[in-house]
Design a protein around this motif. Structure first.
Motif, short mmCIF file in Angstrom:
data_model
loop_
_atom_site.label_atom_id
_atom_site.label_comp_id
_atom_site.label_asym_id
_atom_site.label_seq_id
_atom_site.Cartn_x
_atom_site.Cartn_y
_atom_site.Cartn_z
N UNK A 173 0.82 -1.21 0.00
CA UNK A 173 0.00 0.00 0.00
C UNK A 173 0.86 1.27 0.00
N UNK A 174 0.64 2.12 -0.99
CA UNK A 174 1.46 3.32 -1.14
C UNK A 174 1.29 4.29 0.02
N UNK A 175 0.08 4.37 0.59
CA UNK A 175 -0.18 5.35 1.64
C UNK A 175 -0.18 4.71 3.03
N UNK A 176 0.26 3.48 3.10
CA UNK A 176 0.49 2.87 4.40
C UNK A 176 -0.75 2.40 5.12
N UNK A 177 -0.61 2.32 6.45
CA UNK A 177 -1.62 1.72 7.32
C UNK A 177 -2.05 2.71 8.39
N UNK A 178 -3.35 2.73 8.66
CA UNK A 178 -3.94 3.52 9.75
C UNK A 178 -4.45 2.53 10.80
N UNK A 179 -4.11 2.74 12.06
CA UNK A 179 -4.61 1.89 13.15
C UNK A 179 -5.52 2.72 14.05
N UNK A 180 -6.70 2.17 14.34
CA UNK A 180 -7.66 2.80 15.25
C UNK A 180 -7.84 1.86 16.44
N UNK A 181 -7.59 2.37 17.65
CA UNK A 181 -7.70 1.53 18.82
C UNK A 181 -8.25 2.32 20.00
N UNK A 182 -8.56 1.60 21.08
CA UNK A 182 -9.19 2.19 22.25
C UNK A 182 -10.27 1.26 22.75
#
Length: 429
Positions: free
Chosen positions: A52-61
């Motif tokens: 993936x060119x724009x990388x990874x987003x992680x959502x946590x909580x």
């Protein structure tokens, strides 16, 4: 980047897809194919997301990951990005692997620009060690599943590790003191904040505030996105100092606050001045994620599913949805994904249900729930541990009324499977 040998990669993918197909035919869980592929190819996720060119987003909580992820995906897609996400809500790494199996071709190609992943706090820590996210959003820290994570300071430490591993921007909840404190541990990352107006703070007590009727307001740092007002179906946001209002399909004050988090994260990812009209139109069109205030129709009457898994979440659910005119059912399981320790039910105030009562109490821990309701003098119609039986009774007895079911995670999944037999239910796996 190092990839698996092509013949081995293709074999892993074909086998994983076969397991996924068979699992779906049998009505099994969404994570089993991912567990299978993780066992035979531990680098599968890292190598696949590495495309993936724009990388990874992680959502946590603790609370709000699934609905927030859904909104972030919608915002990024509205601005032209192709997004991969684990939309089943299975937020362990095996759930990510299972979702990837559904989206890649047999050669392992993933047609996406960016991945937006919701991850359970503990699994996120393991994930970011192998795949540092470019962006992360940390929502909150609530007392949740004490039998798994211990006290909330331990959970806060997990979120801190996610933030430290992030390579570009970390988005933090200004109103959660433990989350905001993570800012002090960061060095090279950009930090953006989302928050609430002083008037709305009382709707979101922290674990420390839950036994107090007074919510302390204090000097807080400026936030990029603030939820200023929420009334009925209309919300007002301040986005970088300018106020905007929109109608929403979301219900529940917690879902609306999550929308402010989603806007802040999307702004960080796009790194441009987003089109305000596009933001508002997108947020206005998003419906709650499955089981998070999800509205179905049964026998011509609405039936809502509200996920509950900790004291704060249950309190906010009861506060967000008036019981007047609705038949209420509560379904409590204590499977691993729910947390085994149900003592948190004693920290929830059920007095709002006293007038109309609870028509049906169900699930593995139905009698524990019934005992708790009795202490608040809430009338109970029926108690039935078996969920399919309880659901049928609840629908038959209340055929002419709108219905609402508060349920823990595995109870929600079981109820959705039963409801899919009699009404249209969004397929999630």
């Amino acid at each position: 980047m190092v990839y698996m040998p092509q013949h081995f990669s293709s074999l892993v993918i074909v086998l994983g897809k076969a397991v996924r197909y068979v699992t779906r035919l049998r009505g099994g869980g969404s994570a089993l194919p991912g567990l299978f592929v993780e066992k035979i190819s531990p680098d599968f996720i890292r190598q696949t997301l590495g495309q993936l060119q724009r990388g990874v987003v992680v959502i946590s909580g603790t609370n709000g990951k699934t609905t927030t992820t859904k909104m972030v995906v919608a915002l990024l897609e509205a601005h032209g990005l192709k997004v991969f996400t684990n939309r089943t809500g299975s937020n362990f790494t095996r759930g990510v692997a299972a979702a990837l199996l559904g989206d890649i071709d047999v050669k392992g190609n993933l047609d996406a620009d960016i991945a937006v992943l919701e991850l359970d706090e503990a699994h996120a820590v393991k994930f970011v060690q192998a795949i540092p996210p470019r962006y992360s959003l940390l929502l909150n820290v609530m007392r949740d599943q004490l039998d798994r994570y211990g006290e909330i300071d331990a959970t806060a430490k997990m979120l801190e590790k996610i933030a430290i591993a992030t390579t570009n921007t970390v988005v933090l909840n200004r109103e959660d003191a433990r989350v905001l404190a993570i800012k002090g541990s960061l060095q090279d990352q950009k930090v953006e904040l989302f928050g609430l107006s002083d008037e709305l703070l009382s709707h979101f007590p922290s674990d420390d505030d839950m036994r107090s009727d007074v919510v302390k307001t204090k000097q807080r740092p400026e936030a990029n996105v603030i939820l200023k007002k929420y009334s009925g179906s209309e919300a007002t946001y301040s986005i970088n100092g300018t106020e905007f209002s929109t109608k929403l399909k979301l219900n529940g004050v917690y879902n609306v606050f999550n929308s402010a988090a989603a806007i802040a994260l999307a702004h960080a990812v796009l790194d441009i001045a987003m089109e305000t009209a596009t933001i508002l139109a997108t947020i206005a069109s998003v419906t709650p994620a499955f089981g998070r205030g999800e509205a179905l129709t049964v026998g011509g009457k609405p039936l809502e599913l509200v996920l509950v898994k900790n004291p704060s979440g249950f309190r906010l659910g009861l506060k967000s949805f008036s019981p007047e005119g609705y038949a209420t059912m509560i379904a409590i399981n204590d499977n691993y994904a729910d947390g085994r320790d149900m003592s948190w039910l004693w920290d929830v105030d059920f007095e709002t249900l006293c007038k109309d009562g609870v028509s049906q109490v169900a699930g593995i821990r139905a009698y524990d729930m019934a005992l708790r309701l009795q202490y608040d003098e809430v009338p109970i119609g029926h108690i039935e541990r078996d969920l399919p039986t309880a659901l049928r009774q609840f629908i038959d007895i209340n055929a002419d009324n709108p219905k609402r079911i508060y349920c823990t995670y595995t109870a929600m999944l079981a109820l959705r499977r039963e409801l899919a037999k009699i009404t249209k239910v969004e397929v999630i796996s």
